[in-house]
Scaffold this motif. Sequence first.
Motif, PDB file in Angstrom:
ATOM      1  N   THR A 166       5.119   1.997  21.525  1.00  0.00           N
ATOM      2  CA  THR A 166       3.962   1.779  20.660  1.00  0.00           C
ATOM      3  C   THR A 166       3.691   3.037  19.856  1.00  0.00           C
ATOM      4  N   PHE A 167       3.442   2.861  18.554  1.00  0.00           N
ATOM      5  CA  PHE A 167       3.170   3.975  17.664  1.00  0.00           C
ATOM      6  C   PHE A 167       1.918   3.682  16.848  1.00  0.00           C
ATOM      7  N   THR A 168       1.139   4.722  16.606  1.00  0.00           N
ATOM      8  CA  THR A 168      -0.048   4.596  15.752  1.00  0.00           C
ATOM      9  C   THR A 168       0.201   5.329  14.436  1.00  0.00           C
ATOM     10  N   GLU A 169      -0.149   4.682  13.344  1.00  0.00           N
ATOM     11  CA  GLU A 169       0.027   5.267  12.015  1.00  0.00           C
ATOM     12  C   GLU A 169      -1.290   5.254  11.262  1.00  0.00           C
ATOM     13  N   VAL A 170      -1.483   6.272  10.424  1.00  0.00           N
ATOM     14  CA  VAL A 170      -2.713   6.406   9.643  1.00  0.00           C
ATOM     15  C   VAL A 170      -2.353   6.313   8.165  1.00  0.00           C
ATOM     16  N   THR A 171      -3.044   5.402   7.455  1.00  0.00           N
ATOM     17  CA  THR A 171      -2.752   5.178   6.031  1.00  0.00           C
ATOM     18  C   THR A 171      -4.027   5.336   5.208  1.00  0.00           C
ATOM     19  N   ILE A 172      -3.895   6.027   4.067  1.00  0.00           N
ATOM     20  CA  ILE A 172      -5.006   6.117   3.119  1.00  0.00           C
ATOM     21  C   ILE A 172      -4.993   4.862   2.250  1.00  0.00           C
ATOM     22  N   LEU A 173      -6.084   4.156   2.206  1.00  0.00           N
ATOM     23  CA  LEU A 173      -6.130   2.888   1.472  1.00  0.00           C
ATOM     24  C   LEU A 173      -6.585   3.094   0.030  1.00  0.00           C
TER      25      LEU A 173
END
Length: 555
Positions: free
Chosen positions: A512-519
């Motif tokens: 499992t991996f968590t990713e952060v994206t600027i919307l």
Amino acid sequence: MLSQLFINKIAVIDKASIDFERGFTVLTGETGAGKSIIIDAIHVLLGERASKDLIRTGEKMASVSAVFSDLPDDILSLAESFGVPVEDDASLLIYREIRTEGKSACKINGAPVTVAMLKEIGQLLVSIHGQHESYELLSEHLPIQYIDSFGELASLLTSYQNSYHKLKEIQKRLDSFNSDEGEKARQIDLLRYQIEEISSADIHVGEQDELITERNSIRNHEKISSSVEKTQNLLVGDEERNGILSDITMAAEEMESLSEWLADAEKASQKLREAQYLLEDADEIIREINVDFDTTSLDIIENRLDLLHKLHLKYGTDEEQILSYLITCEQKLHDIEFADEEREKLETEYEKEKEKAILLAKQLSGSRKKAAERFAKQVKEELQFLNMLGFEFLVEVSRVPLNNKGCDKVQFLVSANKGEPPKPMSKIASGGELSRIMLSIKTVLSGKDNIDTLIFDEIDTGISGEAANKVGEKLRHVSLNRQVICITHLAQMASFADNHLFIAKNEREGRTFTEVTILDENKRIDELARIIGGNEITELKRKMAKEMLDKVLDK
């Protein structure tokens, strides 16, 4: 402000790099995606306890680092006092590493610092507010801290605490006089015996070494006498022959007689004369040596050394320590024998300090009551803005015995319905109400510190509808002067943000991996639509989401 955050191998986050901007930033995402882990990582970075359970499964270490920029001089000066190099860009790079084995590492701008140093600086960089802190409002300790902070009473509180601590110290000394009378009598007898034993010995510093030297001389008196006599005969001669001194004197005279013709002879005569004078000095010293030893005094010396040895075993390793122990005993005996006089002196000092502490406590109490009245009024105004109409908020300051905080007990009282008497929050306020009360309090206190970054972790719990709109609007207002970062599950609150970060959980190769994206704007609309109605995004939901964003822009 917090500019960048990099998280490595913490829980479900393998690697995540997040850029933050000024203004109001929200983080959204599905439950379990890792939003709270980001807050946990920031806690670790700011010097809070770092549990090894945070390290990603299968890894031996994890780390968090962040860049804080545009920092004020007081924070930079504090960092410099810790040995941290500070550049002209007024920024700090903070790094903390956690290991499954061994200690964690902390660095600021590359320089190693302790966790305590990190925590001291961290308290000035970021203020994190979550559900747990909202519930701290129910404790009896936090309200008085808020009132003192709001009223800027730190200096007055410090003056009182200095007096109070001095009062407690005097009381402690007074209590020591109240020990058992039998114990006092035993102490007096022991001290008098010890004083008499040391005093009657009449010792002086260095005595033992002197006695040992004298004893050794007596034991070797025959060899000493023989060697002295032999040496004198060699120097000055006896009935059978001349001594060295006579021969050297004659040699010097012979060389002097040749000095008229030979320069080296004159030099030789000078050296011989120097030797002559040295030997004459030695002879004079030897003549002063006392070789008449009283061998009968050896027993007296041995007895004296035996006495000193016993005193050393009891009172110190040398005479200086024994005499110091004597002074201590005499002082202790004086303190006990003159305890009544000392007690009277301390009682007078106690009453004087008590009067001072009471005066300062009353001044502190008066200032708190004035501050509490202003504080309650401003908090109530904030609560009304947050759609808590008819909600009463009062600060009760009641008198209690003197303690480290003064003579006050401060309590927050609330009434959720008009006409009902205010009661302690623990008996009335719900989780959602506590969140809004905490936001109101933090808004009122926001001008009392210089912390530039405020983080709110799910402060929207228990609220919805118009209340959520009001909370979002308030957070946006606070962000005009400070950086505000908020984790939320409500579309209404998220729509007020200047910046929107999406936290997503994905799976790759069974991990499992968590990713952060600027919307961007379109993706923000999709995310708000998802929050409004679940994963199925329809045009109607997108339209509602866009209206939310447009409404905020129109304000």
